[in-house]
Design a protein around this motif. Structure first.
Motif, PDB file in Angstrom:
ATOM      1  N   SER A 153      58.847 -53.459  -2.211  1.00 12.41           N
ATOM      2  CA  SER A 153      59.087 -53.213  -0.790  1.00 12.41           C
ATOM      3  C   SER A 153      58.770 -51.763  -0.439  1.00 12.41           C
ATOM      4  O   SER A 153      58.749 -50.881  -1.305  1.00 12.41           O
ATOM      5  CB  SER A 153      60.547 -53.519  -0.443  1.00 12.41           C
ATOM      6  OG  SER A 153      61.399 -52.564  -1.048  1.00 12.41           O
ATOM      7  N   MET A 154      58.557 -51.529   0.848  1.00 10.03           N
ATOM      8  CA  MET A 154      58.317 -50.153   1.292  1.00 10.03           C
ATOM      9  C   MET A 154      59.563 -49.291   1.076  1.00 10.03           C
ATOM     10  O   MET A 154      59.445 -48.107   0.801  1.00 10.03           O
ATOM     11  CB  MET A 154      57.855 -50.133   2.748  1.00 10.03           C
ATOM     12  CG  MET A 154      56.432 -50.666   2.899  1.00 10.03           C
ATOM     13  SD  MET A 154      55.663 -50.341   4.486  1.00 10.03           S
ATOM     14  CE  MET A 154      56.722 -51.219   5.596  1.00 10.03           C
ATOM     15  N   GLN A 155      60.730 -49.889   1.166  1.00 10.08           N
ATOM     16  CA  GLN A 155      61.964 -49.146   0.893  1.00 10.08           C
ATOM     17  C   GLN A 155      61.992 -48.668  -0.565  1.00 10.08           C
ATOM     18  O   GLN A 155      62.377 -47.530  -0.838  1.00 10.08           O
ATOM     19  CB  GLN A 155      63.200 -50.017   1.191  1.00 10.08           C
ATOM     20  CG  GLN A 155      64.518 -49.367   0.840  1.00 10.08           C
ATOM     21  CD  GLN A 155      64.839 -48.137   1.678  1.00 10.08           C
ATOM     22  OE1 GLN A 155      64.271 -47.930   2.745  1.00 10.08           O
ATOM     23  NE2 GLN A 155      65.721 -47.304   1.195  1.00 10.08           N
ATOM     24  N   ALA A 156      61.575 -49.517  -1.487  1.00  2.53           N
ATOM     25  CA  ALA A 156      61.535 -49.119  -2.898  1.00  2.53           C
ATOM     26  C   ALA A 156      60.561 -47.958  -3.090  1.00  2.53           C
ATOM     27  O   ALA A 156      60.846 -47.018  -3.837  1.00  2.53           O
ATOM     28  CB  ALA A 156      61.147 -50.306  -3.783  1.00  2.53           C
ATOM     29  N   VAL A 157      59.425 -48.019  -2.415  1.00  2.00           N
ATOM     30  CA  VAL A 157      58.432 -46.935  -2.493  1.00  2.00           C
ATOM     31  C   VAL A 157      59.017 -45.652  -1.913  1.00  2.00           C
ATOM     32  O   VAL A 157      58.868 -44.569  -2.494  1.00  2.00           O
ATOM     33  CB  VAL A 157      57.131 -47.328  -1.752  1.00  2.00           C
ATOM     34  CG1 VAL A 157      56.213 -46.136  -1.571  1.00  2.00           C
ATOM     35  CG2 VAL A 157      56.427 -48.450  -2.495  1.00  2.00           C
TER      36      VAL A 157
END
Length: 167
Positions: A153-157
């Motif tokens: 996910s973009m949150q993980a990135v």
């Protein structure tokens, strides 16, 4: 006492050993990784957790919220694998503890499992190199591009890049 940066480095090194031993390369498919390890992944509905790992008769399985997007499932499964490898098999039996504190702050073991998942899915060197090699002339790269590369996910990135001091 080990500092947070040193502990992050140790967890990252451990994740690299796991990747090497299992002959994994990016991007990972955590469902394939679990299959390789003989750990079943079950999809469950109407739950209050992203994923959880349990043991029955010596076999491990992960229950995963089926309503999560694939990229979130990836991280959740890697997180649970982190609990298994960091907290179950390191001599500290932590099977029956609550991982969240009452005030809502994540505990140390949750932080460690998150660091393991991030390091397994987005190895430091590979993540940094990808960011620098794919940046525009202004030195920027979209989170979406990175998320697609590592299937997270973009949150993980966002969190991984911040932890590595990239933004």
């Amino acid at each position: 006492m080990v500092g947070k940066d040193e502990l992050r480095r140790k967890i990252e090194q451990f994740a690299l050993v796991v990747r090497s031993q299992l002959e994994l390369s990016s991007p990972l498919d955590m469902f394939e990784v679990m299959d390789k390890l003989g750990i079943a992944v079950n999809f469950v509905e109407d739950v209050e957790f992203d994923a959880r790992i349990s043991e029955k008769n010596g076999d491990f399985c992960i229950d995963c919220d089926k309503d999560q997007i694939f990229e979130r499932q990836q991280f959740s499964i890697a997180h649970e694998l982190g609990h298994l490898l960091l907290h179950k098999f390191n001599g500290n039996e932590r099977q029956n503890i609550v991982y969240y504190r009452k005030n809502g702050n994540k505990s140390q073991v949750e932080w460690e499992a998150n660091e393991f998942a991030a390091s397994l899915l987005m190895p430091r060197r590979e993540f940094i190199e990808f960011c620098f090699n794919n940046a525009d002339d202004a030195g920027k790269i979209g989170l979406k591009v990175i998320a697609k590369k590592f299937r997270v996910s973009m949150q993980a990135v966002r969190v991984r890049g911040s932890a590595l001091g990239l933004w």
